[in-house]
Design a protein around this motif. Sequence first.
Motif, short mmCIF file in Angstrom:
data_model
loop_
_atom_site.label_atom_id
_atom_site.label_comp_id
_atom_site.label_asym_id
_atom_site.label_seq_id
_atom_site.Cartn_x
_atom_site.Cartn_y
_atom_site.Cartn_z
N ALA A 1 35.46 15.09 -58.02
CA ALA A 1 36.31 16.11 -58.16
C ALA A 1 35.79 17.20 -59.23
O ALA A 1 35.92 18.53 -58.89
N GLU B 1 32.94 5.88 -53.52
CA GLU B 1 33.53 5.33 -54.91
C GLU B 1 33.08 5.96 -56.09
O GLU B 1 33.73 5.81 -56.99
N LEU C 1 34.07 10.41 -48.42
CA LEU C 1 34.54 9.18 -48.95
C LEU C 1 33.56 8.60 -49.88
O LEU C 1 32.27 8.35 -49.33
N LYS D 1 37.82 17.89 -49.86
CA LYS D 1 38.41 16.63 -50.15
C LYS D 1 37.57 15.52 -50.58
O LYS D 1 36.96 15.32 -49.80
N ALA D 2 38.12 14.86 -51.78
CA ALA D 2 37.15 13.67 -51.97
C ALA D 2 38.11 12.57 -52.24
O ALA D 2 39.35 12.80 -52.94
N THR D 3 37.83 11.27 -51.66
CA THR D 3 38.60 10.35 -52.01
C THR D 3 37.85 8.91 -52.02
O THR D 3 36.60 9.04 -51.70
N THR D 4 38.48 7.99 -52.37
CA THR D 4 37.83 6.59 -52.36
C THR D 4 38.11 5.82 -50.93
O THR D 4 39.05 6.25 -50.37
N ASN D 5 37.44 4.78 -51.03
CA ASN D 5 37.78 3.84 -49.74
C ASN D 5 38.45 2.59 -50.18
O ASN D 5 38.64 1.56 -49.58
N GLU D 6 39.26 2.73 -51.33
CA GLU D 6 40.20 1.60 -52.13
C GLU D 6 39.10 0.36 -52.16
O GLU D 6 39.83 -0.67 -51.83
N ARG E 1 32.05 10.35 -59.44
CA ARG E 1 33.08 10.88 -59.19
C ARG E 1 32.96 12.41 -58.63
O ARG E 1 31.97 13.16 -59.34
N THR F 1 36.12 16.26 -45.82
CA THR F 1 36.60 14.94 -46.52
C THR F 1 35.33 13.96 -46.92
O THR F 1 34.62 13.73 -45.92
#
Length: 165
Positions: free
Chosen positions: A108, A103, A101, A132-137, A106, A99
């Motif tokens: 994807a 911001e 993390l 998987k790639a996600t942000t830290n909100e 991008r 994973t």
Amino acid sequence: MNLRIGHGVDVHTFTDGDHVTLGGVRIPHTHGFKAHSDGDVLIHALCDALLGALALGDIGHHFPDTDPAYKGIDSRILLRRVMEELRSRGFRVVNADMTVLAEAPRLAPHVDAMRAVLAGDMGVGLDRVNIKATTNEGMGYVGRREGILAYATVLVSQGAAGEGA
């Protein structure tokens, strides 16, 4: 069959630059990584997970940032060396799950390329590598766009024939 799990984490802050390298893939960005090597946090976390599964310490022990030989090194070289260690002990990668993390940038659009690079360097099928790639909100240093963080978990086995042996 001897199964082992390893977990790795890495983070690098940003500095001036025009790209980041993640999973061996050069990704255009407004910044680069501040690091002794190329700063590929995904590969560094993966190396730590692989080394951890075999109780061999961490990437800093094997490739210290005090050694000028590793200045600016392509992290894929480090991953291949870790894989040589793994194979020399009779282990193979069953699967790797990672994973990232961030911001920005991008990620994807780059995940398939990263999976292909890492699967190739580990000598396993694409079906054994997940990213998987996600942000830290917007929270914390990742959320403030100060750097990127990566986690990796691997399962390795010894004594079973199969792909990656």
